[in-house]
Design a protein around this motif. Structure first.
Motif, PDB file in Angstrom:
ATOM      1  N   ARG A   2       0.844  -1.196   0.000  1.00 37.88           N
ATOM      2  CA  ARG A   2       0.000   0.000   0.000  1.00 37.88           C
ATOM      3  C   ARG A   2       0.879   1.246   0.000  1.00 37.88           C
ATOM      4  N   GLY A   3       0.559   2.183  -0.856  1.00 43.66           N
ATOM      5  CA  GLY A   3       1.223   3.473  -0.831  1.00 43.66           C
ATOM      6  C   GLY A   3       2.652   3.499  -1.326  1.00 43.66           C
ATOM      7  N   ASP A  34       1.820  -0.696  -6.418  1.00 45.68           N
ATOM      8  CA  ASP A  34       1.049  -0.083  -5.335  1.00 45.68           C
ATOM      9  C   ASP A  34      -0.332  -0.742  -5.304  1.00 45.68           C
ATOM     10  N   GLU A  67      -3.030  -0.136  -3.676  1.00 44.67           N
ATOM     11  CA  GLU A  67      -4.198   0.742  -3.716  1.00 44.67           C
ATOM     12  C   GLU A  67      -4.491   1.189  -5.149  1.00 44.67           C
ATOM     13  N   VAL A  99      -8.287  -4.911  -1.183  1.00 45.55           N
ATOM     14  CA  VAL A  99      -6.861  -4.634  -1.356  1.00 45.55           C
ATOM     15  C   VAL A  99      -6.007  -5.814  -0.917  1.00 45.55           C
ATOM     16  N   GLU A 100      -6.374  -6.445   0.184  1.00 43.49           N
ATOM     17  CA  GLU A 100      -5.576  -7.584   0.666  1.00 43.49           C
ATOM     18  C   GLU A 100      -5.597  -8.733  -0.333  1.00 43.49           C
ATOM     19  N   GLY A 141      -3.501  -7.956  -3.188  1.00 43.34           N
ATOM     20  CA  GLY A 141      -2.094  -8.121  -2.834  1.00 43.34           C
ATOM     21  C   GLY A 141      -1.620  -9.545  -3.060  1.00 43.34           C
TER      22      GLY A 141
END
Length: 452
Positions: free
Chosen positions: A22-23, A163, A165, A230-231, A234
């Motif tokens: 993230r980020g 990223d 996100e 998001v997870e 990932g």
């Protein structure tokens, strides 16, 4: 970066650094300097990916003191510029600027920057904008040359940034495409086991674990992926990146590409889905359907006992080299494709004696091999449910493929690449067409799903 990615990175030949999380978009300047030192940079994107992340990457690099050229922005949709000519134009721009390409986007943009940089002998960086395919960290560039899609030589990126996100905000169809591409690693692994059993290509245990180790977990949450979790994205992104890194470690695409990709490659080379609207049919969607098709074939095969295979009869039925070449020409008439298919098919041809040795090895290995294949594969019907939950197609009708054309793919796709897969094992055993007939019989896997 997870321990798994770190381990894969240690085995990679081209990629020196990967940042996932993230980020991490804000880490691009630091990562760029870590890999490229004080080189200049030029952001490469299209109108959509520049709006998503490209302008942010350009601004972050400039603010950190990295010397940046004006971004190179392709207009419109990727299908409008997925041609080698555009890689050559980008190459000339990179040569004039002396800058390292920092491509912000997905498949087509990555392929263009990869090839353009390769022709200059220069490294490049990629900032992924969608979990849509496994090519981010893979070598090779897939572009249209003289109207035909080809895989051109090109090293993988020196730096990859993902990223989560940004990826989670990508169109759901792109995530579903990545899911289809990753799901194909199941059948790719099965094909590698078969190739190992007959002595065609041994399994490398370390590379096998890089792809197959995280695979089940990455595929386990299709509904969460469809919802943009998001997870879950990932896990999908890591699985896709691992596939590319494993191909680097193996110095070939065997760990991540099998007969399911042969289905997809054939359809791509013949232009299926190019005119689909509102978006052309993605590579991952074709791999998804190919994966179901190949898994169904494995299920039919596992109903039989190859330990008692009549090897002598299969050897007698095996065609000569001249007959095999005529068979390829019978199944492929498109200029360009037919010549490549002949070259690739004959590269893997062995005579009757060689086929006999392979089939004897297969029969001997079958008790242990069949157990491992059953443990490794996910049932075809379950794959269809998983794909649909992720928003991906799971039936030829869902990619607008004709029924007769789909059935013919089982035989025709075996005749386009030198890679040894289950299709070759069955062709050599004289079982491919009988098993396909079983699948399409009224009570067979596809017969039960035949269009009205």
């Amino acid at each position: 970066m997870s321990e798994l990615v770190a381990r894969a990175l240690a085995e990679a030949t081209d990629t020196r650094e990967v940042r996932v999380g993230r980020g991490v978009l804000t880490q691009v300047p630091d990562a760029f300097r870590s890999v490229f030192g004080d080189r200049n940079a030029v952001v490469v994107g299209d109108e959509r990916t520049m709006a998503v992340a490209g302008w942010a990457v350009h601004a972050a690099l400039a603010a950190a003191g990295v010397r940046v050229a004006d971004p190179y922005v392709f207009p419109g949709e990727p299908e409008l510029y997925a041609r080698y000519e555009n890689a050559a134009l980008l190459r000339d721009t990179l040569r004039a600027s002396g800058a390292v390409a920092v491509v912000v986007g997905a498949g087509t943009l990555n392929d263009l920057a990869k090839r353009a940089s390769a022709e200059l002998g220069e490294p490049y960086a990629v900032v992924a904008t969608a979990a849509s395919m496994d090519g981010y960290t893979a070598f090779g560039s897939s572009l249209a040359v003289d109207g035909y899609k080809q895989t051109l030589d090109a090293p993988a990126p020196a730096l990859a940034v993902a990223d989560l996100e940004v990826m989670a905000a990508a169109p759901a169809a792109m995530t579903a495409s990545g899911y289809g591409d990753l799901l194909g690693k199941l059948t790719a692994g099965a094909d590698w086991l078969v190739a190992d059993a007959v002595g065609a290509e041994p399994v490398e245990p370390g590379v096998w674990k890089l792809v197959q180790g995280p695979l089940r977990e990455a595929l386990s949450r299709p509904r969460a992926l469809a919802a943009g979790d998001v997870e879950a994205i990932g896990g999908l992104a890591e699985g896709l990146l691992m596939s590319g890194l494993a191909m680097q470690a193996h110095h070939g695409s065997r760990p991540a590409s099998g007969s399911e990709h042969l289905f997809s490659h054939l359809w791509e080379m013949e232009g299926h889905g190019v005119e689909a609207t509102p978006r052309r049919l993605s590579h991952g969607f074709k791999v998804a359907v190919g994966s179901v098709a190949v898994t169904a074939l494995y299920e039919a095969l596992l109903e039989d006992d190859l330990a008692s295979l009549d090897v002598d009869a299969a050897v007698v039925a095996w065609p000569s080299a001249a007959e095999r070449e005529r068979l390829v020409l019978t199944h492929h008439s498109r200029p360009g494709l037919r010549e490549a298919a002949v070259q690739q098919t004959m590269a893997k041809y062995v005579d009757a004696r060689g086929v006999g040795r392979r089939l004897e090895a297969l029969a001997t290995a079958w008790p242990a091999l069949s157990r491992r294949l059953r443990e490794h594969l996910v049932p075809a019907a379950e794959l269809q449910s998983m794909l649909r939950a992720a928003g991906a197609p799971a039936h030829p009708a869902e990619i607008r493929l004709g029924w007769a054309e789909f059935r013919a793919t089982y035989v025709r796709s075996e005749l386009i690449r030198a890679r040894y897969t289950v299709l070759d094992a069955l062709a050599e055993a004289n079982l491919l067409e009988p098993l396909v007939a079983r699948l399409f019989a009224p009570d067979g896997f596809w017969g039960r799903q035949a269009p009205a």
